[in-house]
Design a protein around this motif. Structure first.
Motif, PDB file in Angstrom:
ATOM      1  N   PRO A  49     -12.977 -14.678  44.793  1.00 10.55           N
ATOM      2  CA  PRO A  49     -12.015 -15.371  45.651  1.00 10.55           C
ATOM      3  C   PRO A  49     -11.235 -14.448  46.579  1.00 10.55           C
ATOM      4  CG  PRO A  49     -11.934 -16.255  43.436  1.00 10.55           C
ATOM      5  CD  PRO A  49     -12.845 -15.059  43.375  1.00 10.55           C
ATOM      6  N   SER A  50     -11.035 -13.188  46.168  1.00 10.65           N
ATOM      7  CA  SER A  50     -10.285 -12.258  47.015  1.00 10.65           C
ATOM      8  C   SER A  50     -11.005 -11.976  48.325  1.00 10.65           C
ATOM      9  CB  SER A  50     -10.040 -10.946  46.260  1.00 10.65           C
ATOM     10  OG  SER A  50     -11.272 -10.297  45.962  1.00 10.65           O
ATOM     11  N   ALA A  51     -12.329 -12.180  48.364  1.00 12.38           N
ATOM     12  CA  ALA A  51     -13.090 -11.935  49.592  1.00 12.38           C
ATOM     13  C   ALA A  51     -12.680 -12.897  50.704  1.00 12.38           C
ATOM     14  CB  ALA A  51     -14.588 -12.063  49.320  1.00 12.38           C
ATOM     15  N   LEU A  52     -12.133 -14.046  50.334  1.00 11.52           N
ATOM     16  CA  LEU A  52     -11.731 -15.042  51.333  1.00 11.52           C
ATOM     17  C   LEU A  52     -10.586 -14.543  52.194  1.00 11.52           C
ATOM     18  CD1 LEU A  52     -11.890 -18.201  49.040  1.00 11.52           C
ATOM     19  CD2 LEU A  52     -13.607 -17.412  50.667  1.00 11.52           C
ATOM     20  N   TYR A  53      -9.812 -13.581  51.673  1.00 12.80           N
ATOM     21  CA  TYR A  53      -8.670 -13.067  52.425  1.00 12.80           C
ATOM     22  C   TYR A  53      -9.096 -12.139  53.562  1.00 12.80           C
ATOM     23  CZ  TYR A  53      -5.741 -15.184  48.878  1.00 12.80           C
ATOM     24  OH  TYR A  53      -5.127 -16.095  48.049  1.00 12.80           O
ATOM     25  N   ARG A  54     -10.385 -11.854  53.645  1.00 13.99           N
ATOM     26  CA  ARG A  54     -10.886 -11.154  54.827  1.00 13.99           C
ATOM     27  C   ARG A  54     -10.850 -12.072  56.045  1.00 13.99           C
ATOM     28  NH1 ARG A  54     -13.831  -6.536  54.151  1.00 13.99           N
ATOM     29  NH2 ARG A  54     -15.054  -6.983  56.027  1.00 13.99           N
ATOM     30  N   TYR A  55     -10.834 -13.383  55.788  1.00 10.01           N
ATOM     31  CA  TYR A  55     -10.945 -14.361  56.881  1.00 10.01           C
ATOM     32  C   TYR A  55      -9.680 -15.182  57.080  1.00 10.01           C
ATOM     33  CZ  TYR A  55     -15.736 -13.096  55.875  1.00 10.01           C
ATOM     34  OH  TYR A  55     -16.880 -12.361  55.656  1.00 10.01           O
ATOM     35  N   PHE A  56      -8.916 -15.396  56.012  1.00 11.24           N
ATOM     36  CA  PHE A  56      -7.746 -16.262  56.088  1.00 11.24           C
ATOM     37  C   PHE A  56      -6.595 -15.663  55.285  1.00 11.24           C
ATOM     38  CE2 PHE A  56     -11.591 -18.891  56.277  1.00 11.24           C
ATOM     39  CZ  PHE A  56     -11.426 -19.444  57.543  1.00 11.24           C
ATOM     40  N   ARG A  57      -5.373 -15.880  55.797  1.00  9.63           N
ATOM     41  CA  ARG A  57      -4.193 -15.357  55.109  1.00  9.63           C
ATOM     42  C   ARG A  57      -3.946 -16.072  53.790  1.00  9.63           C
ATOM     43  NH1 ARG A  57      -2.777 -15.527  60.542  1.00  9.63           N
ATOM     44  NH2 ARG A  57      -2.244 -13.494  61.433  1.00  9.63           N
ATOM     45  N   GLY A  58      -4.409 -17.285  53.712  1.00  6.95           N
ATOM     46  CA  GLY A  58      -4.208 -18.098  52.517  1.00  6.95           C
ATOM     47  C   GLY A  58      -4.767 -19.489  52.761  1.00  6.95           C
ATOM     48  N   MET A  59      -4.481 -20.422  51.858  1.00  5.86           N
ATOM     49  CA  MET A  59      -5.043 -21.756  51.970  1.00  5.86           C
ATOM     50  C   MET A  59      -4.482 -22.522  53.170  1.00  5.86           C
ATOM     51  SD  MET A  59      -7.328 -21.863  49.724  1.00  5.86           S
ATOM     52  CE  MET A  59      -7.752 -23.596  49.851  1.00  5.86           C
TER      53      MET A  59
END
Length: 252
Positions: A57-67
């Motif tokens: 899930p931490s990989a998503l923070y490469r693209y978005f600051r959060g939900m």
């Protein structure tokens, strides 16, 4: 404090996930739309996204600051779907009718995402393109800037408000949808004229119309109003003076 987003040119994850997928912002948004469709807003979490994408899930923070940042991207993606392939024809009313219908349809096609995003302002590329398109259509038609902004405000809010309303209905469990639709036939259609005369006389039409979206009618009424206002703006002054004179009022 929100985590910083990796710059656009460095976002691409070059190393595939365990399943061989190469992550991208577009893939994350498309997967989020699928999760919303399957599980609703409660099912959209970084953990579930990570499982669906086969990544940490931490990989998503490469693209978005959060939900919340992802939510804005989802809304912008819906706006992008609405505008995809659209080109102005130079006929302002037809162009606005097409844009409005496309926006409404794109959001209603993703009911759960529509409820989550219709009230948000993304400031992203597709939203900006839609706003620019609507404003340009109105200005090119001859509306002054204040009228352009006023009509644009009503136009875009109307499209998104009806999208949210219709999406909320579509997102209901099927049994609840049927119960709401049946109410017009089971209750409204049987009210006596003695107590509810107006409902009684309109009942057959209510049962037919109230189970469909009112957006096409509302959009038509908005465009009628805009067209009438534009006609008044461009009416020759001599016509205005003539009508003023025939009304018995003094000319100025």
């Amino acid at each position: 404090m929100p985590k910083p987003v990796v710059p656009e040119e460095k976002r691409q994850r070059r190393r595939p996930t365990r399943s061989g997928t190469v992550l991208s912002e577009r893939l994350v948004v498309e997967t989020a739309l699928r999760l919303l469709r399957e599980h609703g807003s409660a099912g959209l979490t970084t953990r579930r996204l990570g499982l669906a994408l086969d990544c940490d899930p931490s990989a998503l923070y490469r693209y978005f600051r959060g939900m919340d940042d992802l939510t804005l991207a989802i809304g912008d993606a819906l706006m992008g779907q609405a505008l995809r392939g659209w080109q102005p024809t130079g006929k302002w009313r037809a162009d606005l009718q097409t844009i409005g219908s496309r926006i409404h349809a794109a959001y209603v096609a993703h009911p759960q995402a529509a409820q989550l995003t219709a009230s948000r302002v993304t400031g992203r590329a597709h939203e900006l393109a839609a706003d620019e398109a609507v404003l340009d259509v109105l200005r090119t038609a001859g509306f002054p800037v204040p009228d352009t902004v006023r009509i644009y405000h009503a136009f875009i809010d109307q499209a998104l408000a009806f999208a949210a309303l219709d999406a909320a209905s579509l997102a209901l469990p099927r049994a609840s949808q049927r119960a709401d639709e049946d109410m017009w036939r089971s209750t409204y259609a049987h009210l006596p004229a003695a107590t509810h005369p107006r409902i009684a006389e309109a009942a057959p039409l209510l049962a037919t119309r109230m189970v469909t979206s009112a957006y096409p009618t509302a959009l038509e009424m908005l465009l009628d109003s805009a067209a009438a206002h534009l006609e008044r703006l461009h009416r020759p002054r001599s016509t205005v003076r003539q009508r003023t004179s025939s009304s018995g009022r003094p000319q100025h």
